[in-house]
Design a protein around this motif. Structure first.
Motif, PDB file in Angstrom:
ATOM      1  N   VAL B 188      41.849  77.716 -18.674  1.00  0.00           N
ATOM      2  CA  VAL B 188      41.822  79.072 -19.230  1.00  0.00           C
ATOM      3  C   VAL B 188      43.006  79.857 -18.656  1.00  0.00           C
ATOM      4  O   VAL B 188      43.729  80.545 -19.371  1.00  0.00           O
ATOM      5  CB  VAL B 188      40.482  79.791 -18.914  1.00  0.00           C
ATOM      6  N   TRP B 189      43.205  79.672 -17.340  1.00  0.00           N
ATOM      7  CA  TRP B 189      44.340  80.339 -16.687  1.00  0.00           C
ATOM      8  C   TRP B 189      45.665  79.875 -17.290  1.00  0.00           C
ATOM      9  O   TRP B 189      46.555  80.668 -17.599  1.00  0.00           O
ATOM     10  CB  TRP B 189      44.310  80.019 -15.179  1.00  0.00           C
ATOM     11  N   LEU B 190      45.780  78.556 -17.484  1.00  0.00           N
ATOM     12  CA  LEU B 190      47.020  77.999 -18.034  1.00  0.00           C
ATOM     13  C   LEU B 190      47.277  78.550 -19.442  1.00  0.00           C
ATOM     14  O   LEU B 190      48.399  78.938 -19.767  1.00  0.00           O
ATOM     15  CB  LEU B 190      46.947  76.462 -18.063  1.00  0.00           C
ATOM     16  N   SER B 191      46.226  78.617 -20.260  1.00  0.00           N
ATOM     17  CA  SER B 191      46.428  79.111 -21.623  1.00  0.00           C
ATOM     18  C   SER B 191      46.787  80.593 -21.605  1.00  0.00           C
ATOM     19  O   SER B 191      47.650  81.037 -22.363  1.00  0.00           O
ATOM     20  CB  SER B 191      45.186  78.852 -22.481  1.00  0.00           C
ATOM     21  N   THR B 192      46.152  81.373 -20.723  1.00  0.00           N
ATOM     22  CA  THR B 192      46.479  82.800 -20.607  1.00  0.00           C
ATOM     23  C   THR B 192      47.939  82.969 -20.194  1.00  0.00           C
ATOM     24  O   THR B 192      48.669  83.805 -20.736  1.00  0.00           O
ATOM     25  CB  THR B 192      45.565  83.493 -19.575  1.00  0.00           C
ATOM     26  N   SER B 193      48.357  82.136 -19.232  1.00  0.00           N
ATOM     27  CA  SER B 193      49.746  82.206 -18.784  1.00  0.00           C
ATOM     28  C   SER B 193      50.696  81.872 -19.921  1.00  0.00           C
ATOM     29  O   SER B 193      51.710  82.537 -20.122  1.00  0.00           O
ATOM     30  CB  SER B 193      49.979  81.228 -17.627  1.00  0.00           C
ATOM     31  N   MET B 194      50.357  80.833 -20.684  1.00  0.00           N
ATOM     32  CA  MET B 194      51.219  80.417 -21.801  1.00  0.00           C
ATOM     33  C   MET B 194      51.291  81.512 -22.856  1.00  0.00           C
ATOM     34  O   MET B 194      52.332  81.735 -23.455  1.00  0.00           O
ATOM     35  CB  MET B 194      50.657  79.135 -22.431  1.00  0.00           C
ATOM     36  N   LYS B 195      50.169  82.190 -23.086  1.00  0.00           N
ATOM     37  CA  LYS B 195      50.167  83.275 -24.068  1.00  0.00           C
ATOM     38  C   LYS B 195      51.097  84.386 -23.599  1.00  0.00           C
ATOM     39  O   LYS B 195      51.817  84.980 -24.388  1.00  0.00           O
ATOM     40  CB  LYS B 195      48.750  83.824 -24.252  1.00  0.00           C
ATOM     41  N   ARG B 196      51.054  84.653 -22.301  1.00  0.00           N
ATOM     42  CA  ARG B 196      51.926  85.717 -21.776  1.00  0.00           C
ATOM     43  C   ARG B 196      53.386  85.313 -21.903  1.00  0.00           C
ATOM     44  O   ARG B 196      54.219  86.111 -22.302  1.00  0.00           O
ATOM     45  CB  ARG B 196      51.609  86.000 -20.311  1.00  0.00           C
ATOM     46  N   VAL B 197      53.667  84.061 -21.568  1.00  0.00           N
ATOM     47  CA  VAL B 197      55.063  83.601 -21.645  1.00  0.00           C
ATOM     48  C   VAL B 197      55.540  83.650 -23.092  1.00  0.00           C
ATOM     49  O   VAL B 197      56.630  84.129 -23.378  1.00  0.00           O
ATOM     50  CB  VAL B 197      55.202  82.166 -21.076  1.00  0.00           C
TER      51      VAL B 197
END
Lengths: 263, 218
Positions: B188-197
């Protein structure tokens, strides 16, 4: 024979969602035969990006205007130069304007008691006469120009790093020393300056060419709208359209100029 | 006013590449490998919920051992999370080299097609110690990080050789020790980070969400 100009910015959906202001700004001014314009895109990470962008374009246009006013007081004009200006002269002209803009930002940073980087923005400006156009660029965004016998031409490749979210700003160290400057030695019938929110739909990334079908309607619009300033519905509608917002969630700015030769 | 509408050039979306480097050696068998498999599905579902990220994020999976390209780069809509099987040793060095080559190849494809891209992520998850020579791979990681070519993250599952991981991971981003088998919050953290990037713009330093699923070890 005169310049028809208009500049409008619209907030991107991302900033709207985050309840941030539009961080783009544009300014344009016509002095006799000379059109002067600037656009800036405030850095998303900068707290006062909107203030920085607005100050930068206003100062840049003011600074360039002063040079034309200086000429006009002597019954002269940039448009009356017997030869094209040298690149050296243009470098000095734009450096001065960019430095003024940077100093204004530094003063504002003092007033707000914040870091200069909190006002970070890109900066593009141009000075156009009926015979030539001179332009500069720091950071991304673009200037496209069309001359009588030519199609739409992208003046500078956007200044990007390897990755899509990298660029330089007026406030970056050495930005003014490394800014791109160019002379377009032909009549600029149409000029479009824009921030990178428009890049995606107007510039083909494969070979960095201007996409003519994007620009043609704007040229037709300036041709028909004798006073585009009050008659800005077309441009505002475009900038706020769902069609455009579906393709970019960034703030977007268009500064358009058209030179009408005598009818 | 009888003016037409501007037409748009058909530019491809900016891409946001991420390589998952997954330790599927035999020590991961049982609960860990199942939790990791579920984590991949969580990642897919989370990214897909963001329409822009779904078009931008491209995922590739390299598993080791043996080193195998389980999934070449695909956008999330075409990503079918594979069921992971635990077997073999832990050739981490070979896997890292493989992933870095894969990334270079991908960048070439982006460049050839005029696709703009964000700084790629390499995401290593392991519970063991390398069973091959990893020093050269670690040097490549550190060099790439220093030149800001990509971001490398090392996630250690309990039992991992933290000492070696610390030497592989860049000093400014030390390995993270996963709490238990909390792969779901990790992804979930990784996907949130990817969305931000993938929605970041000019020069924005992307602030990553806090790591709630592990401990950063220095």
């Amino acid at each position: 024979m005169s310049w028809t100009t208009i500049a409008r910015s619209a907030i991107g959906t991302r900033h709207q969602d985050q309840q941030l202001p539009c961080q783009d700004a544009a300014a344009v001014r016509v002095l006799g035969e000379v059109a002067i314009g600037a656009v800036a895109d405030g850095a998303g990470s900068a707290a006062l990006a909107d203030v920085g962008a607005k100050l930068a374009v206003d100062t840049a246009v003011h600074s360039l205007s002063r040079t034309e006013i200086w000429w006009q007081r002597r019954q002269l004009s940039w448009s009356a130069l017997p030869e094209f200006p040298s690149t050296d002269l243009l470098h000095r002209l734009f450096s001065k304007a960019a430095q003024r803009a940077l100093r204004t930002l530094a003063r504002q940073a003092q007033v707000n008691d914040c870091a200069l980087d909190d006002l970070a923005c890109t900066l593009l400006m141009f000075l156009a006469t009926p015979r030539w156009l001179a332009a500069m660029q720091i950071g991304d965004g673009f200037i496209v120009v069309r001359s009588p016998e030519q199609s739409y031409h992208l003046l500078f490749q956007p200044d990007k790093g390897e990755f899509a979210n990298q660029t330089s700003f007026l406030t970056s160290p050495g930005a003014i020393a490394t800014m791109q400057v160019r002379l377009w030695a032909d009549t600029p019938l149409f000029i479009c300056a824009a921030t990178d929110g428009i890049e995606r739909v107007a510039i083909r990334f494969q070979d960095w060419t201007a996409f003519a079908p994007f620009f043609q309607p704007f040229e037709a619009y300036l041709e028909e709208a004798l006073t585009p300033e009050p008659d800005d519905t077309y441009l505002v509608n475009f900038l706020t359209s769902d069609r455009l917002n579906a393709r970019t969630d960034d703030d977007k700015t268009l500064l358009l100029c058209r030179y009408q030769t005598k009818a | 006013m009888p003016v037409g509408l501007p037409e748009f050039v058909d530019n491809p979306e900016n891409r946001c590449p991420v390589i998952l480097l997954l330790d599927t050696s035999s020590s991961m068998s049982g609960e860990p490998i199942q939790a990791l498999t579920q984590g991949l599905q969580v990642f897919r579902d989370e990214v897909q919920r963001d329409t822009k990220a779904a078009l931008s994020v491209e995922v590739a999976i390299v598993r080791f051992g043996p080193v195998q390209l389980l999934q070449d780069f695909v956008t999330i809509e075409h990503f079918n999370p594979p069921t992971l099987v635990a077997e073999g040793y832990t050739p981490m060095g070979e896997a890292i080299n493989f992933a870095l080559d894969l990334l270079e190849g991908r960048k070439e494809i982006y460049k050839a097609n005029g696709i703009q891209y964000y700084r790629p992520w390499l995401f290593l998850i392991t519970d063991g110690a390398p069973t091959d020579s990893w020093q050269a791979a670690a040097a490549r990681i550190r060099e790439g990080e220093a030149n800001r070519k990509f971001c490398f993250f090392a996630v250690a599952v309990e039992g991992a050789d933290m000492e070696t991981l610390r030497q592989i991971a860049p000093p400014e981003r030390p390995p993270i020790l996963l709490t238990g088998l909390q792969f779901q919050p990790l992804f979930v953290w990784l996907s949130t980070s990817m969305k931000r990037v993938s929605s970041a713009k000019v020069g924005e330093a992307v602030a990553l969400p806090p790591v709630g699923w592990g401990q950063i070890t220095t």
